[in-house]
Design a protein around this motif. Structure first.
Motif, PDB file in Angstrom:
ATOM      1  N   GLU A  57       0.802  -1.220   0.000  1.00 56.90           N
ATOM      2  CA  GLU A  57       0.000   0.000   0.000  1.00 56.90           C
ATOM      3  C   GLU A  57       0.835   1.269   0.000  1.00 56.90           C
ATOM      4  O   GLU A  57       0.449   2.286  -0.592  1.00 56.90           O
ATOM      5  N   ALA A  58       1.970   1.244   0.699  1.00 54.61           N
ATOM      6  CA  ALA A  58       2.753   2.474   0.859  1.00 54.61           C
ATOM      7  C   ALA A  58       4.141   2.153   1.387  1.00 54.61           C
ATOM      8  O   ALA A  58       4.370   1.107   1.995  1.00 54.61           O
ATOM      9  N   ARG A  59       5.044   3.082   1.140  1.00 56.85           N
ATOM     10  CA  ARG A  59       6.374   3.026   1.748  1.00 56.85           C
ATOM     11  C   ARG A  59       6.359   4.016   2.916  1.00 56.85           C
ATOM     12  O   ARG A  59       6.181   5.217   2.727  1.00 56.85           O
ATOM     13  N   ILE A  60       6.522   3.492   4.129  1.00 64.94           N
ATOM     14  CA  ILE A  60       6.331   4.278   5.348  1.00 64.94           C
ATOM     15  C   ILE A  60       7.664   4.434   6.067  1.00 64.94           C
ATOM     16  O   ILE A  60       8.398   3.466   6.254  1.00 64.94           O
ATOM     17  N   LEU A  61       7.968   5.664   6.493  1.00 66.13           N
ATOM     18  CA  LEU A  61       9.157   5.929   7.290  1.00 66.13           C
ATOM     19  C   LEU A  61       8.731   6.389   8.671  1.00 66.13           C
ATOM     20  O   LEU A  61       7.825   7.220   8.814  1.00 66.13           O
ATOM     21  N   TRP A  62       9.395   5.837   9.684  1.00 65.24           N
ATOM     22  CA  TRP A  62       9.136   6.175  11.081  1.00 65.24           C
ATOM     23  C   TRP A  62      10.340   6.917  11.627  1.00 65.24           C
ATOM     24  O   TRP A  62      11.437   6.363  11.700  1.00 65.24           O
ATOM     25  N   ASP A  63      10.170   8.202  11.953  1.00 67.77           N
ATOM     26  CA  ASP A  63      11.201   9.046  12.544  1.00 67.77           C
ATOM     27  C   ASP A  63      12.338   9.365  11.570  1.00 67.77           C
ATOM     28  O   ASP A  63      12.461   8.761  10.499  1.00 67.77           O
ATOM     29  N   THR A  64      13.170  10.347  11.964  1.00 69.93           N
ATOM     30  CA  THR A  64      14.177  10.854  11.024  1.00 69.93           C
ATOM     31  C   THR A  64      15.566  11.044  11.624  1.00 69.93           C
ATOM     32  O   THR A  64      16.477  11.488  10.927  1.00 69.93           O
ATOM     33  N   GLY A  65      15.752  10.737  12.918  1.00 71.09           N
ATOM     34  CA  GLY A  65      17.090  10.815  13.501  1.00 71.09           C
ATOM     35  C   GLY A  65      17.589  12.226  13.720  1.00 71.09           C
ATOM     36  O   GLY A  65      16.820  13.187  13.785  1.00 71.09           O
ATOM     37  N   VAL A  66      18.914  12.365  13.823  1.00 66.94           N
ATOM     38  CA  VAL A  66      19.535  13.658  14.127  1.00 66.94           C
ATOM     39  C   VAL A  66      20.017  14.325  12.840  1.00 66.94           C
ATOM     40  O   VAL A  66      20.249  13.662  11.831  1.00 66.94           O
ATOM     41  N   PRO A  67      20.201  15.651  12.865  1.00 64.37           N
ATOM     42  CA  PRO A  67      20.617  16.373  11.660  1.00 64.37           C
ATOM     43  C   PRO A  67      22.127  16.428  11.510  1.00 64.37           C
ATOM     44  O   PRO A  67      22.867  16.341  12.487  1.00 64.37           O
ATOM     45  N   ARG A  68      22.577  16.613  10.290  1.00 63.27           N
ATOM     46  CA  ARG A  68      24.017  16.760  10.055  1.00 63.27           C
ATOM     47  C   ARG A  68      24.565  18.040  10.714  1.00 63.27           C
ATOM     48  O   ARG A  68      25.698  18.058  11.191  1.00 63.27           O
ATOM     49  N   ASP A  69      23.757  19.085  10.736  1.00 63.92           N
ATOM     50  CA  ASP A  69      24.205  20.366  11.298  1.00 63.92           C
ATOM     51  C   ASP A  69      23.820  20.489  12.771  1.00 63.92           C
ATOM     52  O   ASP A  69      23.493  21.568  13.260  1.00 63.92           O
ATOM     53  N   TRP A  70      23.882  19.370  13.487  1.00 67.86           N
ATOM     54  CA  TRP A  70      23.390  19.314  14.864  1.00 67.86           C
ATOM     55  C   TRP A  70      24.028  20.367  15.760  1.00 67.86           C
ATOM     56  O   TRP A  70      23.345  20.988  16.570  1.00 67.86           O
ATOM     57  N   GLU A  71      25.354  20.601  15.620  1.00 67.11           N
ATOM     58  CA  GLU A  71      26.022  21.492  16.565  1.00 67.11           C
ATOM     59  C   GLU A  71      25.495  22.925  16.450  1.00 67.11           C
ATOM     60  O   GLU A  71      25.198  23.578  17.461  1.00 67.11           O
ATOM     61  N   SER A  72      25.367  23.413  15.231  1.00 66.39           N
ATOM     62  CA  SER A  72      24.875  24.785  15.063  1.00 66.39           C
ATOM     63  C   SER A  72      23.362  24.852  15.252  1.00 66.39           C
ATOM     64  O   SER A  72      22.849  25.817  15.822  1.00 66.39           O
ATOM     65  N   ARG A  73      22.646  23.839  14.810  1.00 65.08           N
ATOM     66  CA  ARG A  73      21.188  23.886  14.911  1.00 65.08           C
ATOM     67  C   ARG A  73      20.723  23.817  16.364  1.00 65.08           C
ATOM     68  O   ARG A  73      19.742  24.441  16.747  1.00 65.08           O
ATOM     69  N   TRP A  74      21.423  23.031  17.160  1.00 64.93           N
ATOM     70  CA  TRP A  74      21.015  22.878  18.558  1.00 64.93           C
ATOM     71  C   TRP A  74      21.561  23.973  19.466  1.00 64.93           C
ATOM     72  O   TRP A  74      21.236  24.018  20.656  1.00 64.93           O
ATOM     73  N   ALA A  75      22.389  24.864  18.926  1.00 63.59           N
ATOM     74  CA  ALA A  75      23.028  25.893  19.760  1.00 63.59           C
ATOM     75  C   ALA A  75      22.034  26.711  20.589  1.00 63.59           C
ATOM     76  O   ALA A  75      22.325  27.024  21.757  1.00 63.59           O
TER      77      ALA A  75
END
Length: 272
Positions: A57-75
């Motif tokens: 019926e579908a291709r389903i993805l559950w969650d997406t993990g952490v970002p590559r730019d985690w250090e600057s994004r989480w600042a």
């Protein structure tokens, strides 16, 4: 019975490190006694994963993990100092490379289901803002984040999900035959767990942060440093335990480094 054509892939989406007191408030483990007052904090790995379920019926993805730019994004939150992501070129990759290893792009995903909107689960959700992928989250989570004032609140980083066309899931719900979500609030307003009923490998339940670790599962369940509603969380763990006992499901916990070593990770294999 779900379709025999179903395939379940567990994707590596970045490995954080942290003081495990965030994950487990356990005497003798993360909480020391008077004989170990000077014991260093219990730092260790805190892996993240996504789940790709391929069905007729579908291709389903559950969650997406952490970002590559985690250090600057989480600042803005300061969490980059509490949950640094391992930068090992030979180690686990991020979501984009995990999908590419399966020769997939975000446009190939029909439905993205977000267990909740914390920075290590919804960080890459905007990769799927393509007009094709449906993006689902629990209704209580969607309403909860509307109350956030400013850039973030706790581990909710508004820029991760602001403006996304989130579709509300209400309570327990079937996404497609054999794939359903279980409402397990407590960690956040609307945390969900994922249930997949596989024809050959049986039922798998991915708890997300409703249960961080095997050590959290108990019984009795053991709490953690990040819980929005402790009573609601405990009720959710009891609910998951009832379902596990009824189905014999394999429980796959949100951030368990030891359990992860025994799982088959994409692209090296899948469950069916």
């Amino acid at each position: 019975m779900s379709d025999p054509a179903m395939k379940l892939h567990i994707l590596s989406t970045g490995v954080m490190e942290c003081d495990h007191t965030w994950l487990l408030l356990q005497a003798g483990n993360t909480i020391t006694d008077r004989h170990h007052r000077d014991k260093p904090a219990a730092w260790g790995e805190c892996p993240t994963h996504a789940v790709l379920v391929e069905t007729p019926e579908a291709r389903i993805l559950w969650d997406t993990g952490v970002p590559r730019d985690w250090e600057s994004r989480w600042a803005p939150t300061g969490f980059q100092d509490f949950f640094p992501v391992q930068e090992d070129p030979a180690g686990p990759g991020y979501l984009d490379t995990a999908l590419a290893d399966l020769e997939l792009t975000p446009e190939d995903i029909d439905i993205l289901v977000l267990s909740h909107l914390h920075f290590d689960h919804a960080a890459n959700a905007k990769m799927f803002e393509n007009g094709k992928t449906r993006i689902l989250a629990q209704a209580d989570e969607i309403e909860g984040v509307k109350t956030i004032e400013g850039e973030f609140a706790g581990a909710h980083l508004v820029s991760d999900f602001s403006g996304l066309p989130l579709e509300a899931v209400h309570g327990d719900a079937e996404i497609v035959p054999g794939v359903s979500v279980i409402s397990t609030p407590g960690h956040t307003w609307g945390t969900m767990s994922l249930r997949v009923d596989l024809p050959e490998d049986g039922t798998k339940i991915f708890t997300s942060d409703a249960v961080y670790l095997g050590a959290s599962w108990g019984p009795p369940a053991i709490g953690a440093g990040i819980v929005w509603d402790s009573v609601g969380w405990l009720e959710s763990v009891d609910k998951l335990r009832r379902i596990q006992q009824e189905t014999g499901a394999e429980m796959i916990f949100g951030h368990d480094a030891e359990q992860r070593r025994g799982l088959t990770l994409a692209p090296h294999g899948f469950y069916s």
